[in-house]
Design an enzyme around this catalytic site. Sequence first.
Site, short mmCIF file in Angstrom:
data_model
loop_
_atom_site.label_atom_id
_atom_site.label_comp_id
_atom_site.label_asym_id
_atom_site.label_seq_id
_atom_site.Cartn_x
_atom_site.Cartn_y
_atom_site.Cartn_z
N GLU A 262 50.56 39.21 46.24
CA GLU A 262 50.08 39.63 45.01
C GLU A 262 51.16 40.51 44.24
O GLU A 262 51.85 41.28 45.15
CB GLU A 262 48.70 40.49 45.40
CG GLU A 262 47.70 39.80 46.17
CD GLU A 262 46.57 40.67 46.41
OE1 GLU A 262 45.43 40.33 46.86
OE2 GLU A 262 46.88 41.98 46.45
N LYS A 264 52.33 43.82 42.65
CA LYS A 264 51.98 45.04 42.92
C LYS A 264 52.49 45.73 41.77
O LYS A 264 53.47 45.83 41.26
CB LYS A 264 53.10 45.77 44.20
CG LYS A 264 52.91 47.01 44.61
CD LYS A 264 53.83 47.59 45.66
CE LYS A 264 53.44 49.31 46.12
NZ LYS A 264 53.14 49.72 45.09
N GLU A 314 44.02 47.90 40.67
CA GLU A 314 45.19 48.64 40.07
C GLU A 314 44.98 48.81 38.50
O GLU A 314 44.67 47.73 37.78
CB GLU A 314 46.48 48.07 40.20
CG GLU A 314 47.69 48.92 40.17
CD GLU A 314 48.00 49.87 41.27
OE1 GLU A 314 48.75 51.02 41.16
OE2 GLU A 314 47.23 49.69 42.29
N PHE A 354 42.13 43.34 43.41
CA PHE A 354 42.50 42.61 44.78
C PHE A 354 41.73 42.73 46.03
O PHE A 354 42.09 42.02 47.03
CB PHE A 354 43.75 43.24 45.02
CG PHE A 354 44.09 44.64 45.14
CD1 PHE A 354 43.77 45.15 46.58
CD2 PHE A 354 44.45 45.45 44.30
CE1 PHE A 354 43.81 46.50 46.78
CE2 PHE A 354 44.53 46.85 44.40
CZ PHE A 354 44.20 47.41 45.73
#
Length: 602
Positions: A262, A264, A314, A354
């Site tokens: 994924e 970041k 995030e 996520f």
Amino acid sequence: MPFKPVAEAFASMERITSRTQLTLLLTRLFKSTPPGAIGIVVYLIQGKLGPDWKGLPELGVGEKLLVKAIAMAYKTTEERVERLYKSIGDLGSVAERLSREYRSRAARAVTLEAFMAGGGEALTVRRVYNTLYRIAMAQGEGSRDIKLRLLAGLLADAEPVEAKYVVRFVEGRLRVGVGDATVLDALAMAFGGGAHARPVIERAYNLRADLGYIAEVVAREGVDALRGVKPQVGVPIRPMLAERGRDPAEILRKVGGRAVVEYKYDGERAQIHKKDGEVYIYSRRLENITSMFPDVVEMARKGLKAGEAIVEGEIVAVDPDNYEIQPFQVLMQRKRKHDIHRVMREVPVAVFLFDALYVDGEDLTSKPLPERRRRLREIVVEAPLWRLAESIETSDPEELWTFFLKAIEEGAEGVMVKAVHRDSVYTAGVRGWLWVKLKRDYKSEMMDTVDLVVVGAFYGRGKRGGKLSSLLMAAYDPKRDVFPTVCKVATGFTDEELDRMNEMLKKHIIPRKHPRVESRIEPDVWVEPALVAEILGAELTLSPMHTCCLNTVRPGVGISIRFPRFIRWRDDKSPEDATTTHELLEMYKRQLRRVEEPAEQV
């Protein structure tokens, strides 16, 4: 329970430098504490009124008000309190001395029994906590006088050793040197029969990040009562942590050969809770940051198709014109407490999700990652600013590296590589090889920036004379719950940053080395391990002066950072979230193998 045994335990802790001895002392204290008081005792040891996520207000007692309260309690002048403070250097010790004098005067005037009967009241743990809580909750007009009267009344009834630690708690300078890991060890010894109970207690704490609550449950009902603890909406889960890697092929081997990869994102890691239309947002440090992101609250209300859910993502700042990802520093403008709706318009955000940890009564933390991702996809209604994290699943190092380059190009700081095998559960609060981060190269021989903890400081010379201008930095050793030193940082600070740094350090300066710090270097001032900074260096090297990984590579030497430079403060990280000694050792080993470019390895 009387408060005096707790204060006396604090005094003993302050003199102890061995973590083993601290654990034994805490074990005795917990065994002698009634179950109904043990939660409060744990909060007091932590120097808090409760877990950070509850968002309790600070006590709001500054130095001047504290001086006034001490003077009022012991019927002396503020000038005398200030003179003693300048002489002794610690308001807690000043209160201890004045309390002893005050009680001596009272005893001479009448018998102590008569003095106590005349209005004094022995302190209990609950009275101390409740008074401190009332002080914190006193807000608005007239609150200063309320705080003053409450604190002075508490100090007037305190015995000298009690007064010392009441004042230090109010100052935020308790200095007992006890971390959460030591408390967990002591709870296992006191109520679980030994270290074998530690994993059960720790897992419960990781799922319900409230150490006082966990202590009370285990004290009342025993360790077995914690085995059934599940996530609860509104109570944050301690986040799962990642190791770091450099070589895509090596990383894939570490995670079992196949992985989800994924982006970041360089933003604020957020744990988002939803129940009955209410939404709560917690940072990686488990602080309630809901008020910073009213737009994310609305996104979650509309974008989570579940009655109850806990998901992770995030939050990143985006350009209002094209939604391109912006640097972390832009997002930090959201930390303003006022005009948040104006700032929200100026700094819009996107959320990239996520993981799913809990959905409609089901604890997903014990499920493998593919199952958690499936549930996440089922409940998320995507929108332009509310989306699943960009990802692929691969077993090919070349494909991983290409995806990494794409992530960098699109504004991410690297990728997260996550195991997908049957044991890929969510290990709350634990760092391990189920998740590995691969971050961008900062064009230096040292492979990445690191996050280190301030444990000491040095005064500057020349135009910086009289100011603390360099820092002694340490990594974190989670196995031993200590902070061994890594380097001394003196560059990267502007004059404005130096002024800010000196203000930040004031409340954390302590008279001697903290018991959790391991150092061969004697700084000008010692600092309790509380502040985290991001550091970039030229390379990792062996050092006879630093204690990080001491005796691991070669007898008598540790690992240090050559030419370290300050990058930024990491207010979003706790000391225990800092780069670990194991991570630095792995970085040093990879450096020895002279891995110049990950792409060449695939």
